[in-house]
Design a protein around this motif. Structure first.
Motif, mmCIF file in Angstrom:
data_model
loop_
_atom_site.group_PDB
_atom_site.id
_atom_site.type_symbol
_atom_site.label_atom_id
_atom_site.label_comp_id
_atom_site.label_asym_id
_atom_site.label_seq_id
_atom_site.Cartn_x
_atom_site.Cartn_y
_atom_site.Cartn_z
ATOM 1 N N HIS A 199 30.662 48.237 36.487
ATOM 2 C CA HIS A 199 32.051 48.459 36.902
ATOM 3 C C HIS A 199 32.823 49.153 35.801
ATOM 4 O O HIS A 199 32.537 48.956 34.633
ATOM 5 C CB HIS A 199 32.766 47.121 37.147
ATOM 6 C CG HIS A 199 32.033 46.212 38.042
ATOM 7 N ND1 HIS A 199 32.017 46.365 39.398
ATOM 8 C CD2 HIS A 199 31.282 45.120 37.787
ATOM 9 C CE1 HIS A 199 31.284 45.408 39.933
ATOM 10 N NE2 HIS A 199 30.827 44.644 38.972
ATOM 11 N N ALA A 200 33.831 49.880 36.187
ATOM 12 C CA ALA A 200 34.827 50.278 35.206
ATOM 13 C C ALA A 200 35.686 49.038 34.993
ATOM 14 O O ALA A 200 36.103 48.398 35.949
ATOM 15 C CB ALA A 200 35.664 51.422 35.752
ATOM 16 N N ASN A 202 38.731 46.578 34.429
ATOM 17 C CA ASN A 202 40.156 46.657 34.729
ATOM 18 C C ASN A 202 40.950 46.493 33.426
ATOM 19 O O ASN A 202 40.375 46.231 32.361
ATOM 20 C CB ASN A 202 40.552 45.639 35.810
ATOM 21 C CG ASN A 202 40.302 44.206 35.378
ATOM 22 O OD1 ASN A 202 40.452 43.881 34.207
ATOM 23 N ND2 ASN A 202 39.915 43.363 36.330
ATOM 24 N N GLN A 205 40.515 43.242 31.396
ATOM 25 C CA GLN A 205 39.179 43.167 30.802
ATOM 26 C C GLN A 205 39.060 44.127 29.631
ATOM 27 O O GLN A 205 38.532 43.785 28.570
ATOM 28 C CB GLN A 205 38.110 43.528 31.845
ATOM 29 C CG GLN A 205 37.877 42.468 32.898
ATOM 30 C CD GLN A 205 36.941 42.981 33.988
ATOM 31 O OE1 GLN A 205 37.082 44.121 34.455
ATOM 32 N NE2 GLN A 205 35.998 42.155 34.401
ATOM 33 N N GLY A 228 35.573 34.142 38.642
ATOM 34 C CA GLY A 228 35.558 35.419 39.343
ATOM 35 C C GLY A 228 36.490 36.453 38.745
ATOM 36 O O GLY A 228 36.652 37.546 39.292
ATOM 37 N N SER A 229 37.114 36.135 37.608
ATOM 38 C CA SER A 229 38.052 37.099 37.026
ATOM 39 C C SER A 229 37.332 38.146 36.188
ATOM 40 O O SER A 229 37.960 39.081 35.705
ATOM 41 C CB SER A 229 39.097 36.373 36.172
ATOM 42 O OG SER A 229 38.461 35.661 35.139
ATOM 43 N N GLY A 230 36.022 37.981 36.026
ATOM 44 C CA GLY A 230 35.259 39.012 35.328
ATOM 45 C C GLY A 230 34.997 38.719 33.860
ATOM 46 O O GLY A 230 34.851 39.644 33.061
ATOM 47 N N LYS A 231 34.886 37.443 33.505
ATOM 48 C CA LYS A 231 34.565 37.094 32.119
ATOM 49 C C LYS A 231 33.162 37.563 31.738
ATOM 50 O O LYS A 231 32.954 38.102 30.652
ATOM 51 C CB LYS A 231 34.666 35.568 31.913
ATOM 52 C CG LYS A 231 36.073 35.013 32.104
ATOM 53 C CD LYS A 231 36.144 33.526 31.785
ATOM 54 C CE LYS A 231 35.391 32.650 32.773
ATOM 55 N NZ LYS A 231 35.881 32.731 34.168
ATOM 56 N N THR A 232 32.213 37.363 32.663
ATOM 57 C CA THR A 232 30.845 37.769 32.366
ATOM 58 C C THR A 232 30.774 39.268 32.090
ATOM 59 O O THR A 232 30.046 39.719 31.208
ATOM 60 C CB THR A 232 29.918 37.403 33.547
ATOM 61 O OG1 THR A 232 30.179 36.041 33.899
ATOM 62 C CG2 THR A 232 28.477 37.558 33.177
ATOM 63 N N GLU A 233 31.569 40.018 32.837
ATOM 64 C CA GLU A 233 31.612 41.460 32.635
ATOM 65 C C GLU A 233 32.143 41.791 31.230
ATOM 66 O O GLU A 233 31.659 42.711 30.574
ATOM 67 C CB GLU A 233 32.507 42.082 33.718
ATOM 68 C CG GLU A 233 32.245 43.534 34.000
ATOM 69 C CD GLU A 233 30.801 43.829 34.415
ATOM 70 O OE1 GLU A 233 30.164 42.990 35.074
ATOM 71 O OE2 GLU A 233 30.328 44.923 34.058
ATOM 72 N N ALA A 383 38.468 39.759 39.646
ATOM 73 C CA ALA A 383 38.053 41.137 39.356
ATOM 74 C C ALA A 383 37.811 41.914 40.638
ATOM 75 O O ALA A 383 38.151 43.085 40.750
ATOM 76 C CB ALA A 383 36.797 41.120 38.498
HETATM 77 P P1 ADP Z 1 33.491 35.238 35.900
HETATM 78 O O1 ADP Z 1 32.413 35.282 34.862
HETATM 79 O O2 ADP Z 1 34.857 35.236 35.297
HETATM 80 O O3 ADP Z 1 33.346 34.179 36.927
HETATM 81 P P2 ADP Z 1 32.257 37.703 36.781
HETATM 82 O O4 ADP Z 1 32.204 38.509 35.536
HETATM 83 O O5 ADP Z 1 31.006 37.071 37.250
HETATM 84 O O6 ADP Z 1 33.440 36.622 36.689
HETATM 85 O O7 ADP Z 1 32.877 38.639 37.921
HETATM 86 C C1 ADP Z 1 33.096 38.192 39.240
HETATM 87 C C2 ADP Z 1 32.719 39.279 40.225
HETATM 88 O O8 ADP Z 1 33.558 40.410 40.050
HETATM 89 C C3 ADP Z 1 31.306 39.785 40.025
HETATM 90 O O9 ADP Z 1 30.740 40.020 41.285
HETATM 91 C C4 ADP Z 1 31.466 41.074 39.256
HETATM 92 O O10 ADP Z 1 30.426 41.973 39.534
HETATM 93 C C5 ADP Z 1 32.805 41.584 39.769
HETATM 94 N N1 ADP Z 1 33.531 42.357 38.748
HETATM 95 C C6 ADP Z 1 33.672 42.057 37.450
HETATM 96 N N2 ADP Z 1 34.433 43.001 36.824
HETATM 97 C C7 ADP Z 1 34.789 43.896 37.764
HETATM 98 C C8 ADP Z 1 35.580 45.101 37.751
HETATM 99 N N3 ADP Z 1 36.165 45.532 36.630
HETATM 100 N N4 ADP Z 1 35.705 45.763 38.908
HETATM 101 C C9 ADP Z 1 35.136 45.319 40.040
HETATM 102 N N5 ADP Z 1 34.397 44.225 40.127
HETATM 103 C C10 ADP Z 1 34.205 43.487 39.006
#
Ligand code: ADP
Ligand code: ZN
Ligand code: ZN
Length: 731
Positions: A199-200, A202, A205, A228-233, A383
């Motif tokens: 992903h790009a 946001n 992030q 689901g806020s994209g911490k792993t990303e 995210a």
């Molecule tokens: P967390 O670790 O906070 O629970 P994740 O990193 O697993 O969140 O992200 C939740 C979902 O959102 C995943 O399916 C991921 O692929 C998606 N995601 C993460 N970052 C983005 C982004 N910048 N744009 C679109 N989707 C994203």
């Protein structure tokens, strides 16, 4: 002859001196085999002193200097010295318990050469066209091998179950391993890292990544973001950055989260990077080999549970702690360390950033972040814009007649999901059928003969079990006290819920997930697959289900009986409940289907539920912090807990009162509480007592401990087991 000073796994707070005969090189951090009493022990050289306080005639000779593994670096020894001092645990035991079990034995370790896998002649002769289609993973491995030999990480990147499929292919004689002398990646200077950028980022992030990336030297960051806020990303992008600069990254995760899925996930994002995991599910040999890859600097990403925080990592550039609030980061016996806190120390010692991530941070970390000691990074939105937050509602059950624990509203909601073909989860933190069996005539309760607790009724195998000491017995046919045959289960557990739901919805496919149903190795893996493959309609489970798994078809979570925590004697109970409930709530509606969470409570106006409904961790944390400030409890203060147990009640309390007298004698800025029975005052035929000491400053508490501990050791104790727990989690 030279003197060496050795750390041994002996419960004494000293190191041990030995003579070394030959003049061959020996370094600090090296393992040696030495005689101790009538045994041989492996220890670690901690110093090469000029003099000894021991009588030279009593000093024995080192039997062997082990050269199988490079010495532990000074950095790790320093970390272990700090932990030994901070957690008041003997240095020798601290050092030895940080090593993989295999390296504590007197047998030398033989490092495995790097492997690749290739097809055998029989494998090359296979016709892939006619290979069974349902063996998909095996098929894709064979296909990849036709093109070229594969490294273990290339195999792992193919599928979560790739390694076990590979094993089957080897058993069939189609694939063979071959040893390869791999160029040492650490020295090759090649730092272009293959990265699957999904992903790009946001804005939030991106900012988080930038703040950590540009931190000069040590920096502690709290990454707060809802599920689901994209911490792993954010982790993945940070990993990419530090890997490209030749660094190693350590990611600490809670015990239950470290699954082949997680390893596969990171491997698929970094297909060419060597990733290893370190956790208790590995056998001793695997664990040692992985440790060696990490220690050599070859493994670049290290996924590990708490013990991996002590792994030597020559290129360590970043530490990530996921779900930093999780209780499994705190070791509950021996060296009672918090891996999260040790990670912070390690990062500061090395001058690198450390990121703590959570949707519901521990109050300790939140306090540090809001008072400016840590940098707070927040991700406030999901995210994936399509994934809406679940709707949380309370069902007021204070004046309601429940049917086997269920309100009519929750049953109706479950029925709707069944009709729509969606999954539901019923969450209850108590396993077994019912927490206690009662006699309707005389009021007898099924107590454990060895504990102050009750025996839990398990109907599946008609046993009564103590969840504290493991005692078990058959379900009695009549009351042992009055002979009445009408014994009733009181309260509800997961087994009872499972049975009640099955009676209510006979056609529903119900799966129970708790420690009883997942006891066998691999059973949880199999259950996950069942859930993912939509072979389950209703899940019934304990906190095991709350953590970090994505079930996209799950749209309803029902929470039964959460109120106990609101009046628990544990001052952290409400904090833990909030974390648990928001984690379970996060299971609902992660994909494009909105989720609903129904909480059955008698106190819908309680601030905890109000914050939960509003998805407002920050306001909840402020409420809690205000309470803690009023009571001067952590994180406003710092605590140490002395625990003791013995078969005789008098012995325990006698010891504890002496301990308290010693404590009161030590001048210092600490507050010494009274001796009290433990929350479970009798367990496994032992009486348990505890004594809390608290201080407004960590430093004062540490100074106090350095004086208190030797005095405790001087108290004659027969048949008493005692321990100190610094920063205890369960008081
Ligand atoms: P967390 O670790 O906070 O629970 P994740 O990193 O697993 O969140 O992200 C939740 C979902 O959102 C995943 O399916 C991921 O692929 C998606 N995601 C993460 N970052 C983005 C982004 N910048 N744009 C679109 N989707 C994203
Ligand atoms: Zn009775
Ligand atoms: Zn018991």
């Amino acid at each position: 002859m030279r003197l060496i000073r050795v750390a041994l796994d002996i419960p004494l707070s000293t190191l041990f001196d030995y003579f070394l005969a030959d003049e061959g090189p020996v370094s600090i951090g090296q393992r040696v085999v030495v005689p101790f009493a009538r045994k041989q022990l492996t220890g670690v050289v901690m110093a090469l002193p000029q003099q000894t306080e021991m009588d030279a005639s009593r000093i024995r000779m080192v039997e062997q200097v082990l050269t199988d593994v490079p010495p532990l670096p000074e950095e790790i020894l320093q970390l272990l010295r700090f932990c030994s001092d901070y957690y008041q645990h003997p240095l020798g035991m601290t050092v030895m318990s940080s090593l993989p079990v295999r390296m504590r034995s007197t047998e030398p370790v033989i490092p495995k050469r790097a492997l690749t896998y290739m097809l055998t002649a029989a494998g090359q002769a296979l016709d892939l066209q006619s290979f069974p289609k349902r063996k998909q993973v095996q098929h894709s491995i064979l296909q990849a091998l036709q093109a070229s030999a594969l490294t273990p990480q290339q195999v792992k990147a193919l599928a979560p179950s790739a390694m076990s499929s590979l094993k089957r292919l080897m058993e069939a004689g189609w694939v063979q391993p071959c040893e390869e002398v791999r160029p040492n990646a650490a020295q090759s200077g090649n730092t272009s890292v293959v990265f699957a950028n999904a992903h790009a980022l946001n804005d939030a992030q991106h900012q988080a990544v930038e703040r950590v990336r540009t931190s000069a030297g040590f920096g502690a960051f709290l990454l707060h973001g809802i599920t689901g806020s994209g911490k792993t990303e954010v982790y993945v992008h940070l990993m990419h950055h530090f890997l490209q600069h030749g660094g190693q990254v350590l990611l600490l995760v809670p015990e239950i989260n470290l699954t082949p899925q997680l390893e596969h996930y990171f491997q698929s994002r970094f297909p060419e990077t060597e990733i290893i995991s370190l956790h208790s599910g590995l056998n001793d040999n695997e664990r040692t080999q992985n440790w060696l890859r990490a220690q050599a600097g070859d493994a670049k990403i290290i996924l590990g549970t708490r013990l991996s925080v002590f792994t030597p990592l020559p290129q360590l550039a970043l530490i990530l702690v996921d779900e930093e609030h999780d209780a499994s980061f705190k070791q509950q016996d021996g060296l009672r360390y918090s891996a999260r806190d040790v990670a912070i120390f390690r990062a500061s010692q090395r001058g690198i950033p450390v990121v703590l991530g959570s949707a519901t941070p521990s109050l300790e970390s939140w306090h540090n972040a809001t008072s400016g000691r840590y940098t707070l990074l927040q991700l406030k939105q999901r995210a994936n814009a399509l994934a809406q937050l679940p709707q949380v509602r309370c069902i007021n059950v204070s004046n309601m007649l429940l049917h086997e624990g269920f309100s009519p509203q929750l049953l109706a909601a479950l029925e709707t999901r069944l009709k729509r073909g969606e999954q539901s989860l019923v969450f209850l933190n108590r396993r077994g059928h019912a927490p206690v069996l009662m006699c309707t005539a005389c009021g007898w309760l099924s107590g454990c003969p060895n504990c102050a607790g009750k025996l839990v009724l398990h109907l599946n195998d008609r046993r009564m079990r103590c969840h504290h000491c493991g005692h078990q017995q058959k379900v009695p046919h009549a009351c042992p006290s009055c002979g009445n045959a009408d014994l009733q289960p009181v309260g509800i557990g997961t087994q009872r819920i499972e049975a009640a739901l099955q009676a209510q919805f006979p056609a529903a496919r119900i799966l129970r997930v708790d420690r009883d149903s997942t006891r066998n190795k691999g059973s949880w893996q199999a259950m996950r697959k069942q859930i993912e493959d939509a072979e389950v309609d209703i899940l019934v489970g304990t906190q095991m289900l709350a953590k970090g798994h994505d079930f996209p078809n799950l749209t309803l979570v029902g929470v039964l009986n959460p109120d106990n925590a609101l009046y628990s004697s544990d001052f952290r109970a409400a904090e833990k409940l909030y974390a648990q409930l928001s984690q379970v709530a996060g299971r609902a509606g992660r994909a494009d289907k909105p989720g609903e969470v129904l909480v059955q409570t008698a106190f819908p106006e309680h601030p905890l539920y109000r914050a939960l409904l509003a998805h407002d961790y920050a306001s909840w944390a402020q409420t809690l912090l205000a309470e803690r400030r009023m009571a001067s409890f952590p994180p406003i203060s710092f605590q140490v807990l002395l625990r003791a147990e013995a078969k005789e009640q008098q012995a325990v309390f006698g010891f504890m009162h002496q301990a308290r007298t010693c404590a009161a004698d030590i001048a210092g800025e600490v507050e010494v509480y009274g001796v009290v029975p433990a929350a479970m005052p009798r367990r496994a035929n032992h009486f348990l007592a505890q004594l809390l000491v608290q201080s407004a400053a960590r430093k004062s508490l540490q100074q106090f401990l350095r004086q208190w501990r030797p005095r405790l050791e001087a108290i004659p104790t027969q048949k008493i087991r005692w321990s100190l727990d610094v920063d205890p989690q369960d008081v």
